[in-house]
Design a protein around this motif. Structure first.
Motif, PDB file in Angstrom:
ATOM      1  N   THR A  44     -17.497  50.969   8.732  1.00  0.00           N
ATOM      2  CA  THR A  44     -16.033  50.962   8.726  1.00  0.00           C
ATOM      3  C   THR A  44     -15.535  49.777   7.907  1.00  0.00           C
ATOM      4  OG1 THR A  44     -16.004  51.934  10.940  1.00  0.00           O
ATOM      5  CG2 THR A  44     -13.955  50.896  10.160  1.00  0.00           C
ATOM      6  N   THR A  45     -14.583  50.047   7.014  1.00  0.00           N
ATOM      7  CA  THR A  45     -13.969  48.997   6.201  1.00  0.00           C
ATOM      8  C   THR A  45     -12.474  49.207   6.177  1.00  0.00           C
ATOM      9  OG1 THR A  45     -15.920  48.920   4.782  1.00  0.00           O
ATOM     10  CG2 THR A  45     -13.932  47.887   3.939  1.00  0.00           C
ATOM     11  N   ARG A  46     -11.714  48.128   6.288  1.00  0.00           N
ATOM     12  CA  ARG A  46     -10.256  48.225   6.314  1.00  0.00           C
ATOM     13  C   ARG A  46      -9.687  47.477   5.114  1.00  0.00           C
ATOM     14  NH1 ARG A  46      -6.833  49.445  10.467  1.00  0.00           N
ATOM     15  NH2 ARG A  46      -8.615  49.360  11.895  1.00  0.00           N
ATOM     16  N   SER A  47      -8.731  48.103   4.409  1.00  0.00           N
ATOM     17  CA  SER A  47      -8.076  47.475   3.260  1.00  0.00           C
ATOM     18  C   SER A  47      -6.945  46.571   3.751  1.00  0.00           C
ATOM     19  CB  SER A  47      -7.527  48.543   2.312  1.00  0.00           C
ATOM     20  OG  SER A  47      -6.737  47.937   1.311  1.00  0.00           O
ATOM     21  N   ASP A  48      -6.998  45.278   3.345  1.00  0.00           N
ATOM     22  CA  ASP A  48      -5.947  44.349   3.748  1.00  0.00           C
ATOM     23  C   ASP A  48      -4.621  44.662   3.072  1.00  0.00           C
ATOM     24  OD1 ASP A  48      -7.754  42.998   5.321  1.00  0.00           O
ATOM     25  OD2 ASP A  48      -8.332  41.600   3.715  1.00  0.00           O
ATOM     26  N   LYS A  49      -4.672  45.306   1.891  1.00  0.00           N
ATOM     27  CA  LYS A  49      -3.449  45.553   1.131  1.00  0.00           C
ATOM     28  C   LYS A  49      -2.720  46.804   1.618  1.00  0.00           C
ATOM     29  CE  LYS A  49      -1.697  45.887  -3.573  1.00  0.00           C
ATOM     30  NZ  LYS A  49      -2.027  45.863  -5.009  1.00  0.00           N
ATOM     31  N   SER A  50      -3.479  47.916   1.708  1.00  0.00           N
ATOM     32  CA  SER A  50      -2.823  49.182   2.062  1.00  0.00           C
ATOM     33  C   SER A  50      -2.916  49.506   3.539  1.00  0.00           C
ATOM     34  CB  SER A  50      -3.445  50.329   1.246  1.00  0.00           C
ATOM     35  OG  SER A  50      -4.813  50.494   1.596  1.00  0.00           O
ATOM     36  N   GLY A  51      -3.828  48.855   4.272  1.00  0.00           N
ATOM     37  CA  GLY A  51      -4.024  49.174   5.679  1.00  0.00           C
ATOM     38  C   GLY A  51      -4.874  50.406   5.900  1.00  0.00           C
ATOM     39  N   TRP A  52      -5.374  51.025   4.839  1.00  0.00           N
ATOM     40  CA  TRP A  52      -6.221  52.201   4.971  1.00  0.00           C
ATOM     41  C   TRP A  52      -7.555  51.825   5.607  1.00  0.00           C
ATOM     42  CZ3 TRP A  52      -5.857  55.599  -0.079  1.00  0.00           C
ATOM     43  CH2 TRP A  52      -4.518  55.945  -0.283  1.00  0.00           C
ATOM     44  N   VAL A  53      -8.123  52.771   6.319  1.00  0.00           N
ATOM     45  CA  VAL A  53      -9.427  52.582   6.961  1.00  0.00           C
ATOM     46  C   VAL A  53     -10.409  53.564   6.328  1.00  0.00           C
ATOM     47  CG1 VAL A  53     -10.725  52.647   9.112  1.00  0.00           C
ATOM     48  CG2 VAL A  53      -8.356  51.826   9.109  1.00  0.00           C
ATOM     49  N   TYR A  54     -11.532  53.003   5.850  1.00  0.00           N
ATOM     50  CA  TYR A  54     -12.565  53.815   5.211  1.00  0.00           C
ATOM     51  C   TYR A  54     -13.771  53.853   6.138  1.00  0.00           C
ATOM     52  CZ  TYR A  54      -9.779  52.731   1.039  1.00  0.00           C
ATOM     53  OH  TYR A  54      -8.773  52.585   0.136  1.00  0.00           O
ATOM     54  N   GLN A  55     -14.159  55.082   6.518  1.00  0.00           N
ATOM     55  CA  GLN A  55     -15.334  55.246   7.375  1.00  0.00           C
ATOM     56  C   GLN A  55     -16.325  56.171   6.695  1.00  0.00           C
ATOM     57  OE1 GLN A  55     -13.563  56.622  11.090  1.00  0.00           O
ATOM     58  NE2 GLN A  55     -13.744  54.556  11.982  1.00  0.00           N
ATOM     59  N   VAL A  58     -17.387  61.260   5.056  1.00  0.00           N
ATOM     60  CA  VAL A  58     -16.431  60.206   4.719  1.00  0.00           C
ATOM     61  C   VAL A  58     -15.082  60.587   5.315  1.00  0.00           C
ATOM     62  CG1 VAL A  58     -15.202  59.014   2.882  1.00  0.00           C
ATOM     63  CG2 VAL A  58     -17.605  59.603   2.579  1.00  0.00           C
ATOM     64  N   HIS A  59     -14.434  59.588   5.939  1.00  0.00           N
ATOM     65  CA  HIS A  59     -13.111  59.802   6.501  1.00  0.00           C
ATOM     66  C   HIS A  59     -12.234  58.619   6.122  1.00  0.00           C
ATOM     67  CE1 HIS A  59     -10.248  59.885  10.170  1.00  0.00           C
ATOM     68  NE2 HIS A  59      -9.759  60.663   9.194  1.00  0.00           N
ATOM     69  N   ILE A  60     -11.092  58.917   5.501  1.00  0.00           N
ATOM     70  CA  ILE A  60     -10.139  57.873   5.137  1.00  0.00           C
ATOM     71  C   ILE A  60      -8.827  58.190   5.830  1.00  0.00           C
ATOM     72  CG2 ILE A  60      -8.952  56.700   3.251  1.00  0.00           C
ATOM     73  CD1 ILE A  60     -11.139  57.667   1.379  1.00  0.00           C
ATOM     74  N   HIS A  61      -8.269  57.202   6.571  1.00  0.00           N
ATOM     75  CA  HIS A  61      -6.985  57.432   7.229  1.00  0.00           C
ATOM     76  C   HIS A  61      -6.139  56.187   7.117  1.00  0.00           C
ATOM     77  CE1 HIS A  61      -8.173  55.045  10.792  1.00  0.00           C
ATOM     78  NE2 HIS A  61      -9.378  55.581  10.614  1.00  0.00           N
ATOM     79  N   ASP A  62      -4.835  56.374   7.297  1.00  0.00           N
ATOM     80  CA  ASP A  62      -3.935  55.231   7.184  1.00  0.00           C
ATOM     81  C   ASP A  62      -3.870  54.494   8.514  1.00  0.00           C
ATOM     82  OD1 ASP A  62      -2.358  56.768   8.826  1.00  0.00           O
ATOM     83  OD2 ASP A  62      -0.959  57.361   7.242  1.00  0.00           O
ATOM     84  N   GLY A  63      -3.016  53.453   8.555  1.00  0.00           N
ATOM     85  CA  GLY A  63      -2.952  52.637   9.757  1.00  0.00           C
ATOM     86  C   GLY A  63      -2.440  53.374  10.976  1.00  0.00           C
ATOM     87  N   LYS A  64      -1.747  54.502  10.771  1.00  0.00           N
ATOM     88  CA  LYS A  64      -1.218  55.277  11.888  1.00  0.00           C
ATOM     89  C   LYS A  64      -2.188  56.342  12.374  1.00  0.00           C
ATOM     90  CE  LYS A  64       3.519  54.643  10.264  1.00  0.00           C
ATOM     91  NZ  LYS A  64       4.756  55.329   9.791  1.00  0.00           N
ATOM     92  N   GLY A  65      -3.339  56.442  11.697  1.00  0.00           N
ATOM     93  CA  GLY A  65      -4.322  57.443  12.091  1.00  0.00           C
ATOM     94  C   GLY A  65      -4.199  58.732  11.331  1.00  0.00           C
ATOM     95  N   ASN A  66      -3.247  58.861  10.405  1.00  0.00           N
ATOM     96  CA  ASN A  66      -3.097  60.079   9.612  1.00  0.00           C
ATOM     97  C   ASN A  66      -4.235  60.176   8.608  1.00  0.00           C
ATOM     98  OD1 ASN A  66      -0.565  60.772  10.819  1.00  0.00           O
ATOM     99  ND2 ASN A  66       0.400  59.198   9.532  1.00  0.00           N
ATOM    100  N   THR A  67      -4.864  61.310   8.575  1.00  0.00           N
ATOM    101  CA  THR A  67      -6.010  61.509   7.691  1.00  0.00           C
ATOM    102  C   THR A  67      -5.542  61.595   6.242  1.00  0.00           C
ATOM    103  OG1 THR A  67      -7.274  62.632   9.410  1.00  0.00           O
ATOM    104  CG2 THR A  67      -7.930  63.018   7.112  1.00  0.00           C
ATOM    105  N   LEU A  68      -6.176  60.798   5.377  1.00  0.00           N
ATOM    106  CA  LEU A  68      -5.884  60.823   3.942  1.00  0.00           C
ATOM    107  C   LEU A  68      -6.954  61.564   3.161  1.00  0.00           C
ATOM    108  CD1 LEU A  68      -4.709  57.119   3.484  1.00  0.00           C
ATOM    109  CD2 LEU A  68      -3.310  59.149   3.895  1.00  0.00           C
TER     110      LEU A  68
END
Length: 705
Positions: free
Chosen positions: A206-217, A161-171
């Motif tokens: 891959t799923t993207r959150s419309d609210k936070s812009g986070w990307v869940y892979q 599992v990889h979660i990152h923000d819209g800028k590509g920073n790993t969360l």
């Protein structure tokens, strides 16, 4: 994260915290700090992401947590980011204004324990737009907490599992692909906007959150996906095959159960037709052939009834004006059969005579009169609509004007009728050169009195003919001198029939009419009065000689009362005595009817109790058993019991079903069959409609009791 943001909004409106934010006194508000710590204590109990958070108060230079308060340097000793010095941490995290900011995944030391965290930061008040703010809320979320949400995917399938923000920073990052995350993100062959795709040997979702812009892979190895494929395929074949076999068996059961009514219908049709045609045809052909034959004959019968409807109407009207009906119920039933609307049962009877044909009976004249009556009926229909009409001899026609709720008998209605007759007279005179003479009786207030109005119309017409009057003559306008009493034969027959039917009210109307005609409309001589009394006594003696009265206990005493009526007594006294005798006779008939009806209803009850388990038990079968017409049984049962027979049958079946549910272990389907239902669904529906609960619930309630 929505709950994390919600927590910051709740803190923004916390009164105790707002007091601290606005406190610029030199002395510290220790009690206020304690209350704030107590208020924020509960947030961590509702969300795993709120296990570690704190509030930095700039005016106090103090960090408040859910369990304690720290100076920034003391807090930094226990909790700090590995890549930030104390000064950097204080400047970037505590003193800077934040608006729902998230610090990407960063190494973090917590009481000498190494971990990785992401950090959520929000300044208070929420509308802080300067570089600094009175307070900051900081929520530290351990990467292990986030990874725990995906532990099932990683532990069971060996995925990542990889979660990152819209800028590509790993969360958050968890699983066996940590070294290849940057490769996936930078590989042009990997479509970041595609929901699912294979990358190397993994299925990447891959799923993207419309609210936070986070990307869940999330990645699942191909080998893990295919590991149980054969087992799934075998289980699918087994389940599918089993379902097909069960469905086939259930279909056979339903086919057998649903064919039972058809077989019963075939046996009934064989019984009714009295022959067995199955030797040459199969059952379906036999059933379809006979049903088609029934439908064909039914249409033929319907056409024949339609063709004979004018004859039925004519017969009804003739019986009505002759007073041959015994009760108003009989009149209403016959009128319905003849398709004649009686409205409120009030109206007028009129007789129209074609002038100039009296005494002529040659074939040519009769044919001419037949045509003339037909033309009159057509003209009547054009002027006044469809009215009940029937012929009276060769040159006369009887017409009935029924009133309704809006038009009661009276001067206005008589004026309307006179207008209709005048229009008819002018039309037939202008078009066919026919002259009409018309007589009308007094209005009748009950349809059973139409015969009386008809008699009066005859007398009015006779007066019009005698006086050669061209206008419509009403009975009250005819100055007729009577020298004999009024007691026509048809009135006597109507009185006898009414008494035999037990219709006291109708019988009283007839007797009152006879007495009114002879007391008020005529001046009878002594001899005529004595003859009238003798006729009336003779009528009642004829009644007493009938078998139904001869079997009564009071036969002799009542017969003696009739004989003892004196010829010289006043007609008023004789009238009262006749009414008393008539009341006794009608009461006796009514009681006999009730006894007969009660016996018949008892037979129906007994037959229903014995046969309720038969699905083909219907009102037709009951009528066949008691040897009465089906409609008669239906009407009588509803009149005596107050319910329809079908409702009674359902109640008998449901009462028996309730006993079986409470006292036996039979299934609902078995009970449905035992109480006469081919379909358990129909049984359940009927049971719930009558009892109020389903059969299974009823059984459970009695098991508890």
């Amino acid at each position: 994260m929505a709950e994390v943001e919600g927590m910051t909004r709740q803190l923004a409106i916390n009164q105790d915290l707002n007091v601290l934010l606005n406190d610029h006194l030199a002395q510290r508000d220790v009690y206020g700090i304690w209350r704030t710590m107590r208020n924020v204590l509960t947030f961590g109990q509702t969300n795993d992401f709120l296990q570690h958070y704190y509030i930095y108060l700039a005016n106090y230079d103090l960090i408040v947590t859910s369990g304690s308060s720290y100076r920034p340097e003391h807090y930094y000793e226990f909790f700090h980011y590995d890549d930030l010095t104390f000064e950097e941490w204080k400047q970037q995290i505590l003193e800077k204004a934040h608006r729902s900011e998230i610090k990407p995944l960063t190494s973090f030391s917590e009481r000498d324990n190494e971990t990785s965290v992401i950090t959520y930061m929000q300044s208070l008040p929420l509308d802080s737009f300067n570089d600094s703010s009175p307070a900051n809320v900081v929520v530290v979320i351990d990467a292990r907490t986030i990874a725990g949400l995906f532990s099932g995917l990683i532990d069971n399938y060996g995925g990542w599992v990889h979660i990152h923000d819209g800028k590509g920073n790993t969360l958050a990052l968890q699983g066996n692909m940590e070294s290849d995350v940057s490769q996936i993100m930078n590989d042009p062959a990997f479509d970041q906007n595609k929901t699912s795709q294979f990358y190397k040997n993994d299925l990447v979702i891959t799923t993207r959150s419309d609210k936070s812009g986070w990307v869940y892979q999330a990645g699942i190895p191909r080998s893990a996906m295919m590991e149980n494929a054969d087992q799934i395929k075998q289980a699918s074949w087994f389940i599918t095959g089993g379902a097909m076999i069960v469905g086939l068996l259930f279909g056979l059961y339903l086919a057998h159960r649903n064919s039972v009514p058809i077989h019963r219908m075939i046996s009934i049709m064989k019984e009714q037709f009295g022959r067995d045609e199955l030797t040459e045809r199969n059952e379906i052909d036999f059933l379809s052939g006979n049903i088609a034959n029934i439908i064909s004959k039914n249409k033929q019968l319907e056409n024949e009834l339609t063709r004979q409807l004018p004859l039925v109407r004519d017969a009804f009207l003739r019986r009505l004006i002759a007073g041959e009906f015994e009760s108003r119920d009989e009149i209403a039933s016959a009128a319905q059969q003849a398709d004649i609307a009686l409205h409120n049962g009030k109206g007028y009877v009129g007789i129209l005579q074609i002038k100039g044909y009296a005494g002529m009976d040659s074939v040519e004249i009769l044919n001419e009169l037949n045509a003339a009556r037909l033309l009159m009926k057509q003209a009547f229909t054009e002027i006044a609509g469809s009215l009940p009409m029937t012929d009276l001899g060769s040159d006369k026609m009887v017409v009935l004007f029924f009133t309704d709720e809006e038009r009661e008998p009276g001067p206005d209605e008589e004026l309307r009728i006179a207008g209709v007759i005048e229009a008819l007279t002018k039309q037939v005179l202008h078009e066919y050169k026919m002259f009409l003479q018309v007589g009308f009786g007094e209005p009748f207030d009950s349809v059973s009195e139409a015969g009386q109005s008809f008699d009066q119309a005859k007398q009015a017409l006779e007066y019009a003919v005698y006086m050669n009057q061209k206008e419509t003559v009403w009975y009250r306008e005819a100055r007729i001198v009577y020298t004999t009493y009024y007691y026509p034969l048809d009135t006597e027959q109507r009185l006898i029939s009414t008494i035999r039917a037990g219709e006291l009210e109708e019988a009283e109307k007839i007797v009152n009419l006879i007495m009114d005609q002879n007391l008020h409309q005529r001046e009878l001589s002594v001899e005529m009065k004595q003859q009238l009394v003798g006729e009336i006594k003779g009528t009642f003696l004829k009644l007493m000689d009938q078998k139904i009265f001869a079997e009564s206990d009071w036969f002799e005493s009542t017969k003696r009362r009739i004989i003892d009526i004196g010829f010289t007594e006043p007609l008023e006294s004789i009238h009262n005595e006749i009414l008393a005798i008539m009341e006794e006779l009608c009461r006796y008939i009514s009681n006999k009817k009730k006894d007969s009806h009660a016996k018949l209803i008892r037979q129906i009850y007994e037959y229903t109790e014995a046969m309720y388990a038969h699905p083909d038990l219907t009102l037709y079968r009951v009528a066949e058993h008691v040897e009465r017409p089906e409609k008669y049984i239906s009407h009588l049962f509803k009149e005596v019991t107050g319910v329809n027979y079908s409702d009674h049958l359902i109640k008998v079946r449901m009462d028996r079903a309730a006993i079986l549910l409470a006292e036996t272990n039979l299934t609902v389907d078995e009970i449905a069959a035992q109480v006469g239902y081919n379909s358990s669904h129909s049984f359940r529906r009927a049971f719930k409609r009558l009892i109020g609960i389903s059969p299974s619930t009823y059984r459970q309630s009695h098991e508890v009791v």
